[in-house]
Design an enzyme around this catalytic site. Structure first.
Site, short mmCIF file in Angstrom:
data_model
loop_
_atom_site.label_atom_id
_atom_site.label_comp_id
_atom_site.label_asym_id
_atom_site.label_seq_id
_atom_site.Cartn_x
_atom_site.Cartn_y
_atom_site.Cartn_z
N GLU A 103 -13.56 -11.40 0.46
CA GLU A 103 -12.62 -10.64 1.29
C GLU A 103 -13.04 -9.17 1.30
OE1 GLU A 103 -10.88 -10.28 3.68
OE2 GLU A 103 -8.81 -10.85 3.31
N ASP A 107 -4.90 -5.58 -0.07
CA ASP A 107 -3.92 -4.51 0.13
C ASP A 107 -2.60 -5.01 -0.48
OD1 ASP A 107 -3.33 -1.95 1.53
OD2 ASP A 107 -2.11 -3.18 2.85
N LYS A 135 -6.61 -2.10 -3.37
CA LYS A 135 -5.64 -0.99 -3.45
C LYS A 135 -4.55 -1.41 -4.43
CE LYS A 135 -6.01 0.46 1.43
NZ LYS A 135 -5.30 0.46 2.73
N PHE A 156 -5.54 4.54 4.35
CA PHE A 156 -6.11 3.66 5.36
C PHE A 156 -7.59 3.99 5.55
CE2 PHE A 156 -7.22 2.15 9.57
CZ PHE A 156 -6.76 0.84 9.48
N ASP A 163 -11.83 -2.20 10.13
CA ASP A 163 -11.61 -1.58 11.45
C ASP A 163 -10.30 -0.83 11.55
OD1 ASP A 163 -10.02 -4.04 11.40
OD2 ASP A 163 -9.68 -3.66 13.52
N ARG A 169 -16.00 -0.96 12.45
CA ARG A 169 -16.57 -1.98 11.55
C ARG A 169 -18.06 -1.77 11.30
NH1 ARG A 169 -12.74 -6.08 10.96
NH2 ARG A 169 -11.54 -6.66 12.82
P1 IMP Z 1 -3.07 -7.73 2.81
O1 IMP Z 1 -2.63 -9.11 3.25
O2 IMP Z 1 -1.94 -6.73 2.90
O3 IMP Z 1 -3.70 -7.74 1.43
O4 IMP Z 1 -4.10 -7.19 3.85
C1 IMP Z 1 -5.37 -7.68 3.93
C2 IMP Z 1 -5.99 -7.41 5.27
O5 IMP Z 1 -5.44 -6.26 5.93
C3 IMP Z 1 -7.45 -7.12 5.07
O6 IMP Z 1 -8.21 -8.30 5.14
C4 IMP Z 1 -7.75 -6.15 6.17
O7 IMP Z 1 -8.16 -6.86 7.32
C5 IMP Z 1 -6.46 -5.45 6.46
N1 IMP Z 1 -6.41 -4.12 5.80
C6 IMP Z 1 -5.71 -3.75 4.70
N2 IMP Z 1 -5.90 -2.47 4.38
C7 IMP Z 1 -6.74 -1.98 5.33
C8 IMP Z 1 -7.33 -0.67 5.55
O8 IMP Z 1 -7.13 0.32 4.81
N3 IMP Z 1 -8.15 -0.56 6.63
C9 IMP Z 1 -8.43 -1.61 7.46
N4 IMP Z 1 -7.91 -2.84 7.28
C10 IMP Z 1 -7.07 -3.02 6.22
MG MG Z 2 -9.60 -8.92 6.61
#
Ligand code: IMP
Ligand code: MG
Length: 180
Positions: A103, A107, A135, A156, A163, A169
């Site tokens: 991955e 986040d 994070k 971010f 992206d 990207r």
């Molecule tokens: P999560 O489900 O909140 O852990 O988010 C995961 C997905 O959100 C990642 O695979 C990214 O595609 C997107 N994402 C999370 N943080 C960022 C960021 O800072 N920049 C760009 N995409 C992010």
């Molecule tokens: Mg992703």
């Protein structure tokens, strides 16, 4: 300081490609030790992890490694954590296998937890998680990350596969949003 503009937003350099490469090499070394002889299936989560997966696989010296790719549908139904995402494009037999999810970033952790649970439901023997970026301050679920490249603040970011609204990207370095 180097800056890029994507759509209406400015981003400034946060992590150089050389630091990313060091992290990726370290992860490849850890994986080689853990996964030798396990006939591991690596699964790259598209789109964001394409660059990470590419760099990592070039560093991984495992003759029995295989790689596949999957995408998550944006939405299909709901569960207690929010939404259930469907895994699209995975044709490999998962039953009984050691799987490593690749991955780009963890986040909140909701996405990776969903993928993990679905792979376990498909009968994987063990599922490990490898994320280039993490994070810690944003994490909302209880999950064990087996391989982490770099821990980053709750900003971010874009670049190296990540992206902002489909753009950014293609950059080899990672940039963070300028908020002033
Ligand atoms: P999560 O489900 O909140 O852990 O988010 C995961 C997905 O959100 C990642 O695979 C990214 O595609 C997107 N994402 C999370 N943080 C960022 C960021 O800072 N920049 C760009 N995409 C992010
Ligand atoms: Mg992703």
């Amino acid at each position: 300081m180097k800056r890029i503009k994507l759509w209406d937003k400015e981003f400034e350099i946060a992590i150089n490609n050389s630091d990313i490469q060091l992290a990726v090499k370290r992860m490849a070394g850890e994986m080689k030790t853990d996964l030798e002889g396990k006939e591991t299936l690596f699964i790259c989560i598209l789109n964001g992890a394409f660059m990470f997966a590419s760099e990592l696989m070039k560093e991984l010296e495992l003759p029995d490694a295989e790689i596949s790719f999957l995408k998550l549908s944006s939405y299909s139904g709901a569960n207690s954590t929010g939404e259930i995402k469907e895994l699209i494009g995975l044709n490999e037999v998962i039953t009984g296998r050691t799987v490593v999810i690749l991955e780009d970033i963890v986040d909140s952790g909701l996405t990776i937890k969903e993928v993990l649970n679905q792979l376990l439901d498909k009968g994987a023997r063990e599922v490990k998680i490898a994320t280039l970026l993490f994070k810690p301050q944003a994490l909302k679920v209880d999950i064990n990350l087996d391989y982490v490249g770099l821990e980053i603040p709750n900003d971010f970011i874009v670049g190296f596969g990540l992206d902002y609204d489909r753009r950014g990207r293609n950059y080899k370095d990672i940039y963070s949003l300028v908020t002033e």
